[in-house]
Design an enzyme around this catalytic site. Structure first.
Site, PDB file in Angstrom:
ATOM      1  N   LYS A  13      14.654   3.224  -3.265  1.00 57.11           N
ATOM      2  CA  LYS A  13      13.791   2.948  -4.423  1.00 57.11           C
ATOM      3  C   LYS A  13      13.191   4.205  -5.053  1.00 57.11           C
ATOM      4  CE  LYS A  13       9.889   1.500  -1.593  1.00 57.11           C
ATOM      5  NZ  LYS A  13      10.516   2.041  -0.352  1.00 57.11           N
ATOM      6  N   ARG A  88       1.675  -1.664  -0.136  1.00 59.08           N
ATOM      7  CA  ARG A  88       2.454  -1.845   1.103  1.00 59.08           C
ATOM      8  C   ARG A  88       1.815  -2.910   1.984  1.00 59.08           C
ATOM      9  NH1 ARG A  88       4.905   3.529   0.981  1.00 59.08           N
ATOM     10  NH2 ARG A  88       6.456   3.798   2.610  1.00 59.08           N
ATOM     11  N   ARG A 122      19.027  11.595   4.131  1.00 62.18           N
ATOM     12  CA  ARG A 122      18.193  11.985   2.985  1.00 62.18           C
ATOM     13  C   ARG A 122      17.644  13.398   3.149  1.00 62.18           C
ATOM     14  NH1 ARG A 122      13.403   8.178   1.048  1.00 62.18           N
ATOM     15  NH2 ARG A 122      12.692   8.320   3.207  1.00 62.18           N
ATOM     16  N   ARG A 166       8.482   2.927  10.914  1.00 62.54           N
ATOM     17  CA  ARG A 166       8.346   2.586   9.492  1.00 62.54           C
ATOM     18  C   ARG A 166       9.037   1.273   9.185  1.00 62.54           C
ATOM     19  NH1 ARG A 166      10.935   7.473   6.968  1.00 62.54           N
ATOM     20  NH2 ARG A 166      10.588   6.441   4.976  1.00 62.54           N
TER      21      ARG A 166
HETATM   22  P1  AMP Z   1       7.194   7.005   1.247  1.00 68.38           P
HETATM   23  O1  AMP Z   1       7.439   8.323   0.615  1.00 68.38           O
HETATM   24  O2  AMP Z   1       6.907   5.909   0.257  1.00 68.38           O
HETATM   25  O3  AMP Z   1       8.277   6.623   2.230  1.00 68.38           O
HETATM   26  O4  AMP Z   1       5.854   7.147   2.105  1.00 68.38           O
HETATM   27  C1  AMP Z   1       5.776   8.071   3.172  1.00 68.38           C
HETATM   28  C2  AMP Z   1       4.586   7.753   4.051  1.00 68.38           C
HETATM   29  O5  AMP Z   1       3.373   7.853   3.284  1.00 68.38           O
HETATM   30  C3  AMP Z   1       4.551   6.357   4.619  1.00 68.38           C
HETATM   31  O6  AMP Z   1       5.358   6.216   5.781  1.00 68.38           O
HETATM   32  C4  AMP Z   1       3.062   6.210   4.920  1.00 68.38           C
HETATM   33  O7  AMP Z   1       2.692   6.975   6.049  1.00 68.38           O
HETATM   34  C5  AMP Z   1       2.419   6.885   3.708  1.00 68.38           C
HETATM   35  N1  AMP Z   1       2.216   5.918   2.601  1.00 68.38           N
HETATM   36  C6  AMP Z   1       2.835   5.909   1.399  1.00 68.38           C
HETATM   37  N2  AMP Z   1       2.420   4.885   0.641  1.00 68.38           N
HETATM   38  C7  AMP Z   1       1.517   4.215   1.394  1.00 68.38           C
HETATM   39  C8  AMP Z   1       0.743   3.039   1.191  1.00 68.38           C
HETATM   40  N3  AMP Z   1       0.837   2.335   0.058  1.00 68.38           N
HETATM   41  N4  AMP Z   1      -0.087   2.646   2.193  1.00 68.38           N
HETATM   42  C9  AMP Z   1      -0.203   3.341   3.335  1.00 68.38           C
HETATM   43  N5  AMP Z   1       0.507   4.450   3.611  1.00 68.38           N
HETATM   44  C10 AMP Z   1       1.366   4.890   2.651  1.00 68.38           C
END
Ligand code: AMP
Length: 222
Positions: A13, A88, A122, A166
């Site tokens: 995404k 999330r 990635r 995750r």
């Molecule tokens: P992403 O780049 O979206 O995969 O996010 C990387 C990490 O950032 C996640 O595994 C969480 O540790 C933190 N994170 C990102 N968005 C959120 C969110 N909406 N709520 C809580 N933690 C977040």
């Protein structure tokens, strides 16, 4: 147009958001990127955020809501935005609803083996955060960002132990949001198993045509 991109970690995404932000001319707001910027600061809080992220956990709703509240008030969000990685949790979705309305929710899907392959391969730019893949969406020069020339690296939380956590958190906390937004009549499913390098233009066309109301579903893009 206020879009929300939902989907499992590794579904792609963030990559689709980077493609669509240009095609639609609205900003891409990745809470992962906003948080990674926070971790560059030299404070106790930023160290705590970094530790939580590296382990694949969720950062507190309070921090996320503050970041989002500030970001969507910025001038470039006047005509809308693409939210990627937020909300999330159910609580984040409810709090977001109090801040602003969402017009469309795109739920991205891919086969399990595609997701694992996307996560393990990635690589992202240390500087501008552009996403590449070791095999599918390779940079023109090895380990170098096509856009800004900076070095590429694997995210700490793309290593196997954090990935497991995750995916588990996604199932427990984020997946229920699919029903939440479906019940509101905002959700559309979109399945992409092919690498973006092969179907970039099709992805743009299909999403645009859905957003313009020319079709009421998307399905698998082949
Ligand atoms: P992403 O780049 O979206 O995969 O996010 C990387 C990490 O950032 C996640 O595994 C969480 O540790 C933190 N994170 C990102 N968005 C959120 C969110 N909406 N709520 C809580 N933690 C977040």
């Amino acid at each position: 147009m206020k879009l929300l991109f939902l989907g499992s970690p590794g579904v792609g995404k963030g990559t689709y958001a980077q493609v669509m932000t240009k095609a639609l001319n609205i900003p891409h707001i990745s809470t992962g990127d906003l948080l990674r910027n926070e971790t560059q600061k030299d404070t106790k809080l930023s160290k705590e955020i970094e530790e939580t992220m590296n382990q694949g956990g969720l950062v507190s709703d309070k921090i996320l809501l503050q970041l989002i509240k500030t970001r969507i008030k910025e001038e470039d969000c006047e005509n809308g935005f693409i939210l990627d990685g937020f909300p999330r949790t159910k609580n984040q979705a409810e709090e977001l609803g109090k801040l602003t309305g969402i017009t469309h929710v795109l739920n991205f899907k891919a086969n399990d083996e595609v997701i694992i392959e996307r996560l393990s391969g990635r690589i992202i730019c240390k500087n501008c955060k552009t996403i590449f893949h070791k095999t599918g969406n390779k940079p023109k020069i090895e380990n170098t960002c096509d856009k800004c020339g900076s070095e590429l690296h694997q995210r700490e939380d793309d290593k196997p132990e954090s990935v497991k956590k995750r995916l588990k958190i996604y199932k427990e906390k984020t997946e229920p949001l699919i029903t939440h937004y479906n019940d509101k009549g905002l959700l559309v499913e979109i399945t992409i198993n092919k690498p973006i390098s092969e179907i970039r233009e099709k992805v743009i066309l299909e999403i645009k045509s859905y957003l313009e109301g020319k079709t009421d579903k998307i399905g698998e893009i082949k």
